[in-house]
Design a protein around this motif. Sequence first.
Motif, mmCIF file in Angstrom:
data_model
loop_
_atom_site.group_PDB
_atom_site.id
_atom_site.type_symbol
_atom_site.label_atom_id
_atom_site.label_comp_id
_atom_site.label_asym_id
_atom_site.label_seq_id
_atom_site.Cartn_x
_atom_site.Cartn_y
_atom_site.Cartn_z
ATOM 1 N N HIS A 1 0.879 -1.174 0.000
ATOM 2 C CA HIS A 1 0.000 0.000 0.000
ATOM 3 C C HIS A 1 0.912 1.219 0.000
ATOM 4 O O HIS A 1 2.131 1.069 -0.008
ATOM 5 N N HIS B 1 1.698 3.644 2.156
ATOM 6 C CA HIS B 1 2.305 4.276 3.340
ATOM 7 C C HIS B 1 3.824 4.212 3.301
ATOM 8 O O HIS B 1 4.409 3.124 3.196
ATOM 9 N N ASP C 1 6.156 4.400 5.418
ATOM 10 C CA ASP C 1 6.986 3.643 6.371
ATOM 11 C C ASP C 1 7.221 2.210 5.865
ATOM 12 O O ASP C 1 8.063 1.499 6.414
ATOM 13 N N HIS C 2 6.498 1.792 4.812
ATOM 14 C CA HIS C 2 6.718 0.444 4.257
ATOM 15 C C HIS C 2 7.410 0.454 2.890
ATOM 16 O O HIS C 2 7.972 -0.562 2.494
ATOM 17 N N HIS D 1 -7.389 -0.611 5.780
ATOM 18 C CA HIS D 1 -6.452 0.298 6.447
ATOM 19 C C HIS D 1 -6.055 1.451 5.499
ATOM 20 O O HIS D 1 -5.633 2.510 5.948
ATOM 21 N N ASP E 1 -0.656 -4.327 7.592
ATOM 22 C CA ASP E 1 -1.330 -3.312 8.422
ATOM 23 C C ASP E 1 -2.839 -3.485 8.567
ATOM 24 O O ASP E 1 -3.445 -2.744 9.336
#
Length: 296
Positions: A102, A104, A106-107, A167, A186
């Motif tokens: 996805h 985000h 941080d990934h 999410h 997540d």
Amino acid sequence: MRRSIGGSHRFVPRLILWVLAVIGLVIQAGPVSAQQSRPDDEITKLADDVYLYRHQFHQAIFITTSHGVIVTDPISPEAATWLKGEIKKLTDQPVRYVIYSHHHNDHITGGSVFADQARFVGHAAAREKILQAADPTTPVPELTFTDRMSINLGGKQIELIHVGKNHSDNSLVVLLPQHKLLFAVDFIPVDTVAYRALPDAFPDEWIESLKRVERLDFEVLVPGHGKVGRKEHVGLFRRYMEDLRAAVQEQLQKGATVEEAKKNVRLPKYEQWQRYAEWLPENVEGMYRYLSQSRQ
Ligand SMILES: [Zn+2]
């Protein structure tokens, strides 16, 4: 009588020794636990040619084949640089695909270390957000889809499925049918409550998306954080979301404010889960905000 006096005399030095031993353990605890704590970066083999890699609190999978390697979330520039070196130790094959779970960051930052050899894959809605974010270390996915996409490489089949909004609006799951393994980031925490106040989330669609995951054929569930689970963890987490929703709905019907709801809602069935005490009130807040908006 003599016996008991003798006994207590022997007891005193033993007690002192015991206290000294405990003090010794306490003094040692710092360096010992530092030595025993897990490293920042780690690779674990999950099945033939399927590996879990972890960088601090984030993790993802990669698959090696005779015709190239498929990597999922690169996590960060440091993690991806380390991972590239580790993959070289395992195989001469280049990384052919990088799949974003996805949008985000941080990934998914750091994929640029694979840009010389790989094609980047993500949900069409993730592409839009990655374009807007314009992070130079995060190549924009050129291969996108909305519902489902298959990758066949070196005899390995990889299914990418968008099971609906949850999410985020662009989460995909990576299903490896040959290994009955699912990677999902997540939105299906294993024995852990949801992340904070459900930022970016679509709670009702999330519950529906979990039901779709429950209908997929797999056994092992690999999340983007925390311990590896089994398929039954999907149903457990779906029931958590349903229970959270019902409890917050009840508070709304009673006219509770968000602060009251955060105090009142307790879900003792889940108190053994990770982050329960810390994040349950935030989960309540996120669900409250969502339900009160959807009532209007
Ligand atoms: Zn996320």
